[in-house]
Design a protein around this motif. Structure first.
Motif, PDB file in Angstrom:
ATOM      1  N   GLU A   1      51.805 -38.494 -24.364  1.00 59.48           N
ATOM      2  CA  GLU A   1      51.279 -39.601 -25.163  1.00 59.48           C
ATOM      3  C   GLU A   1      52.206 -39.907 -26.337  1.00 59.48           C
ATOM      4  N   TRP A   2      52.683 -38.852 -27.020  1.00 59.40           N
ATOM      5  CA  TRP A   2      53.608 -39.034 -28.144  1.00 59.40           C
ATOM      6  C   TRP A   2      54.903 -39.678 -27.664  1.00 59.40           C
ATOM      7  N   LEU A   3      55.442 -39.210 -26.538  1.00 59.51           N
ATOM      8  CA  LEU A   3      56.697 -39.752 -26.010  1.00 59.51           C
ATOM      9  C   LEU A   3      56.531 -41.216 -25.619  1.00 59.51           C
ATOM     10  N   ASP A   4      55.431 -41.551 -24.963  1.00 59.46           N
ATOM     11  CA  ASP A   4      55.179 -42.951 -24.605  1.00 59.46           C
ATOM     12  C   ASP A   4      55.129 -43.834 -25.852  1.00 59.46           C
ATOM     13  N   HIS A   5      54.460 -43.343 -26.894  1.00 62.39           N
ATOM     14  CA  HIS A   5      54.381 -44.094 -28.154  1.00 62.39           C
ATOM     15  C   HIS A   5      55.774 -44.261 -28.765  1.00 62.39           C
ATOM     16  N   HIS A   6      56.572 -43.181 -28.767  1.00 58.88           N
ATOM     17  CA  HIS A   6      57.924 -43.238 -29.328  1.00 58.88           C
ATOM     18  C   HIS A   6      58.788 -44.249 -28.574  1.00 58.88           C
ATOM     19  N   ILE A   7      58.693 -44.258 -27.262  1.00 58.40           N
ATOM     20  CA  ILE A   7      59.484 -45.195 -26.454  1.00 58.40           C
ATOM     21  C   ILE A   7      59.066 -46.634 -26.754  1.00 58.40           C
ATOM     22  N   ARG A   8      57.765 -46.879 -26.876  1.00 57.32           N
ATOM     23  CA  ARG A   8      57.300 -48.232 -27.226  1.00 57.32           C
ATOM     24  C   ARG A   8      57.836 -48.655 -28.585  1.00 57.32           C
ATOM     25  N   GLU A   9      57.820 -47.731 -29.560  1.00 57.12           N
ATOM     26  CA  GLU A   9      58.343 -48.043 -30.888  1.00 57.12           C
ATOM     27  C   GLU A   9      59.856 -48.295 -30.836  1.00 57.12           C
ATOM     28  N   ALA A  10      60.575 -47.504 -30.058  1.00 57.60           N
ATOM     29  CA  ALA A  10      62.030 -47.643 -29.953  1.00 57.60           C
ATOM     30  C   ALA A  10      62.421 -48.995 -29.366  1.00 57.60           C
ATOM     31  N   GLU A  11      61.555 -49.560 -28.531  1.00 58.12           N
ATOM     32  CA  GLU A  11      61.844 -50.864 -27.935  1.00 58.12           C
ATOM     33  C   GLU A  11      61.924 -51.969 -28.986  1.00 58.12           C
ATOM     34  N   LYS A  12      61.392 -51.728 -30.175  1.00 54.15           N
ATOM     35  CA  LYS A  12      61.481 -52.705 -31.270  1.00 54.15           C
ATOM     36  C   LYS A  12      62.907 -52.809 -31.792  1.00 54.15           C
ATOM     37  N   GLY A  13      63.719 -51.779 -31.552  1.00 58.79           N
ATOM     38  CA  GLY A  13      65.122 -51.803 -31.961  1.00 58.79           C
ATOM     39  C   GLY A  13      65.364 -51.064 -33.265  1.00 58.79           C
ATOM     40  N   ILE A  14      66.645 -50.941 -33.582  1.00 59.52           N
ATOM     41  CA  ILE A  14      67.096 -50.251 -34.786  1.00 59.52           C
ATOM     42  C   ILE A  14      67.551 -51.301 -35.789  1.00 59.52           C
ATOM     43  N   ARG A  15      66.951 -51.269 -36.965  1.00 56.77           N
ATOM     44  CA  ARG A  15      67.306 -52.235 -38.012  1.00 56.77           C
ATOM     45  C   ARG A  15      68.471 -51.701 -38.832  1.00 56.77           C
ATOM     46  N   PHE A  16      69.411 -52.591 -39.132  1.00 58.93           N
ATOM     47  CA  PHE A  16      70.482 -52.269 -40.073  1.00 58.93           C
ATOM     48  C   PHE A  16      70.335 -53.221 -41.242  1.00 58.93           C
ATOM     49  N   ILE A  17      70.364 -52.637 -42.430  1.00 53.07           N
ATOM     50  CA  ILE A  17      70.093 -53.381 -43.657  1.00 53.07           C
ATOM     51  C   ILE A  17      71.220 -53.148 -44.653  1.00 53.07           C
ATOM     52  N   ASN A  18      71.179 -53.912 -45.755  1.00 52.94           N
ATOM     53  CA  ASN A  18      72.068 -53.579 -46.867  1.00 52.94           C
ATOM     54  C   ASN A  18      71.261 -52.732 -47.854  1.00 52.94           C
ATOM     55  N   SER A  19      71.875 -52.314 -48.936  1.00 58.77           N
ATOM     56  CA  SER A  19      71.204 -51.406 -49.871  1.00 58.77           C
ATOM     57  C   SER A  19      70.034 -52.055 -50.612  1.00 58.77           C
ATOM     58  N   ARG A  20      69.870 -53.363 -50.485  1.00 57.06           N
ATOM     59  CA  ARG A  20      68.749 -54.064 -51.103  1.00 57.06           C
ATOM     60  C   ARG A  20      67.638 -54.358 -50.081  1.00 57.06           C
ATOM     61  N   TYR A  21      67.723 -53.681 -48.934  1.00 54.62           N
ATOM     62  CA  TYR A  21      66.749 -53.778 -47.848  1.00 54.62           C
ATOM     63  C   TYR A  21      66.724 -55.138 -47.146  1.00 54.62           C
ATOM     64  N   SER A  22      67.779 -55.951 -47.303  1.00 58.01           N
ATOM     65  CA  SER A  22      67.856 -57.201 -46.547  1.00 58.01           C
ATOM     66  C   SER A  22      68.388 -56.873 -45.156  1.00 58.01           C
ATOM     67  N   GLU A  23      67.673 -57.321 -44.135  1.00 58.63           N
ATOM     68  CA  GLU A  23      68.094 -57.014 -42.762  1.00 58.63           C
ATOM     69  C   GLU A  23      69.369 -57.772 -42.412  1.00 58.63           C
ATOM     70  N   LEU A  24      70.346 -57.046 -41.866  1.00 54.13           N
ATOM     71  CA  LEU A  24      71.611 -57.636 -41.440  1.00 54.13           C
ATOM     72  C   LEU A  24      71.596 -57.942 -39.949  1.00 54.13           C
ATOM     73  N   PHE A  25      71.134 -56.994 -39.148  1.00 51.45           N
ATOM     74  CA  PHE A  25      71.034 -57.179 -37.705  1.00 51.45           C
ATOM     75  C   PHE A  25      70.168 -56.068 -37.133  1.00 51.45           C
ATOM     76  N   CYS A  26      69.846 -56.204 -35.865  1.00 52.75           N
ATOM     77  CA  CYS A  26      69.031 -55.225 -35.158  1.00 52.75           C
ATOM     78  C   CYS A  26      69.676 -55.000 -33.794  1.00 52.75           C
ATOM     79  N   ILE A  27      69.723 -53.745 -33.340  1.00 48.15           N
ATOM     80  CA  ILE A  27      70.261 -53.442 -32.015  1.00 48.15           C
ATOM     81  C   ILE A  27      69.243 -52.621 -31.234  1.00 48.15           C
ATOM     82  N   ALA A  28      69.408 -52.592 -29.927  1.00 48.23           N
ATOM     83  CA  ALA A  28      68.536 -51.782 -29.083  1.00 48.23           C
ATOM     84  C   ALA A  28      68.927 -50.312 -29.183  1.00 48.23           C
ATOM     85  N   ASP A  29      67.964 -49.456 -28.958  1.00 48.61           N
ATOM     86  CA  ASP A  29      68.208 -48.016 -28.920  1.00 48.61           C
ATOM     87  C   ASP A  29      69.301 -47.725 -27.898  1.00 48.61           C
TER      88      ASP A  29
END
Length: 131
Positions: free
Chosen positions: A9-37
């Motif tokens: 159950e935990w792994l299924d939840h983690h995989i669903r969350e990972a599908e949202k992608g990885i956010r990359f931001i600057n130091s002021r928390y402004s999103e620069l881009f997002c990539i897939a896991d």
């Protein structure tokens, strides 16, 4: 609850969350881009040297870049302090590089499957009829 069920159950939840992608931001928390896991970023240091790193989703605020684990803001602060820039590597480039690095050639009857972990596998489907 059974321990195995909880882990699945935990792994299924983690995989669903990972599908949202990885956010990359600057130091002021402004999103620069997002990539897939499992996709890559390119880091250009202050003298123009470029390096590529595979990135893995840990949670909404943490990622693994290469072999190092970072809070997303910590990564941004380190890059800014070092005068480095980071950009996503296009997935087509990643796939072409994997093929150049010894990816098996497809043979008739096989398909190339991109897994949820960011790599590709050659698979063959065999259909058997029950008698």
């Amino acid at each position: 609850m059974q321990p195995i069920f909880v882990a699945v159950e935990w792994l299924d939840h983690h995989i669903r969350e990972a599908e949202k992608g990885i956010r990359f931001i600057n130091s002021r928390y402004s999103e620069l881009f997002c990539i897939a896991d499992g996709e890559k970023i390119e880091v250009t240091n202050s003298v123009g040297e470029k390096s590529e790193y595979v990135c893995r989703y840990i949670d909404e605020y943490h990622t693994e870049v290469g072999n190092n684990l970072y809070h997303i803001c910590q990564f941004a602060e380190i890059m800014e302090r070092n005068g480095s820039e980071y950009t996503p590597v296009e997935p087509e480039t990643v796939q072409a590089e994997e093929k150049e690095q010894g990816q098996e050639e497809k043979t008739e009857g096989t398909l190339e499957l991109k897994t949820r972990f960011g790599n590709t596998q050659n698979v063959t489907l065999e259909v058997q009829q029950k008698k």
